[in-house]
Design a protein around this motif. Structure first.
Motif, mmCIF file in Angstrom:
data_model
loop_
_atom_site.group_PDB
_atom_site.id
_atom_site.type_symbol
_atom_site.label_atom_id
_atom_site.label_comp_id
_atom_site.label_asym_id
_atom_site.label_seq_id
_atom_site.Cartn_x
_atom_site.Cartn_y
_atom_site.Cartn_z
ATOM 1 N N TYR A 53 0.843 -1.203 0.000
ATOM 2 C CA TYR A 53 0.000 0.000 0.000
ATOM 3 C C TYR A 53 0.878 1.254 0.000
ATOM 4 C CZ TYR A 53 -2.580 3.840 2.054
ATOM 5 O OH TYR A 53 -3.089 5.084 2.312
ATOM 6 N N SER A 59 -4.380 -0.692 -3.311
ATOM 7 C CA SER A 59 -5.286 0.181 -2.554
ATOM 8 C C SER A 59 -6.448 -0.636 -2.008
ATOM 9 C CB SER A 59 -5.826 1.293 -3.452
ATOM 10 O OG SER A 59 -6.884 1.962 -2.778
ATOM 11 N N VAL A 94 -3.697 1.278 6.307
ATOM 12 C CA VAL A 94 -3.997 1.343 4.872
ATOM 13 C C VAL A 94 -5.254 2.185 4.668
ATOM 14 C CG1 VAL A 94 -2.890 -0.900 4.389
ATOM 15 C CG2 VAL A 94 -5.349 -0.812 4.908
#
Ligand code: GLP
Length: 245
Positions: A53, A59, A94
């Motif tokens: 990430y 993503s 993330v």
């Protein structure tokens, strides 16, 4: 189709291989529904995913996640809760949206209603694309202890003495390990489109051999994965040491 077996050198390679499987799933479908596991085994995989990430190679902005289990009686802020584990190892690191992460509520007052709602939410998501799993030293998956049926669904279960002992290393004392937990069922897991089980270390060798080569049945819930059409085991050499060639 038999379980696809990927034997790699060590736990670093297990994490690399596992993160590649997850990455491939999210690249195939950016709003993939990922089934996630806790425990020591997937920690390195989550670290790899965080790294991907950060490198902008992956993503989670559209990803939805569903976790396997949660201790009954623990608040999500409790350090040993699985919600806390997921926040620390992945979610806070993330771009996954908080509202897209699903974990049973350990404090739910009506446990049966919580279990029913959990199944309904998985259904509403359209099912799980890839479910990441660990394996207990007694062959459990999620908290489906030996004796769990192939068709079991999300429910509140009693943990075995072996699991309490295994998991007590993370608590101040074994008396602090909750005796009960919410867990998705074996049937819930088998409905995922793909399953990826990770195992590292010689202490998992007996469970891995029972899952892959022993008589299938409720005494080893992981053995039911042999029925799945798209199941991969990624294990290191020590975890593979009791497999007969
Ligand atoms: C717990 C979890 C399981 C996990 C197992 C193994 O009991 N409920 O989902 O697979 O522990 O954990 P570890 O990876 O720490 O060996």
């Amino acid at each position: 189709m038999p379980v696809h077996l990927q034997i790699v050198e060590d736990e670093v390679d297990v994490a690399r291989a596992a993160s590649q499987h997850v990455c491939a799933q999210v690249r195939e479908r950016s709003d993939a529904v990922l089934g996630l596991a806790t425990g020591s085994t997937p920690e390195a995989t989550y670290a790899e995913l965080v790294q991907l990430y950060r490198e902008r190679a992956l993503s989670f902005a559209r990803v939805r996640s569903v976790n396997l289990d949660e201790y009954c009686g623990l608040d999500g802020a409790h350090e040993q809760s699985y919600r806390h584990y997921m926040q620390t190892h992945l979610f806070d690191r993330v771009d996954i949206r908080p509202w897209n992460t699903l974990i049973p509520d350990g404090l739910a007052a009506d446990r049966e209603a919580e279990c029913r709602a959990y199944e309904e939410r998985i259904c509403a998501l359209g099912g799980v694309d890839l479910w990441l799993l660990g394996i207990g030293s007694n062959g459990h998956i999620a908290f489906n202890e030996p004796g769990s049926s192939r068709d079991s669904r999300t429910r509140c279960v009693q943990l075995t003495a072996e699991t309490i002992a295994d998991n007590s290393r993370l608590f101040a004392a074994s008396t602090e390990v909750p005796r009960r937990a919410f867990t998705v069922g074996v049937g819930t897991i088998l409905e995922a489109r793909r399953v990826l089980l990770l195992a590292t270390g010689a202490h998992k060798a007996r469970a891995v051999a029972a899952a892959l080569q022993g008589d299938p049945g409720t005494h080893c819930p992981a053995s039911f994965l042999r029925e799945h059409a798209h199941c991969t085991f990624v294990i290191d050499r020590p975890a593979a040491s009791m497999l007969e060639s």
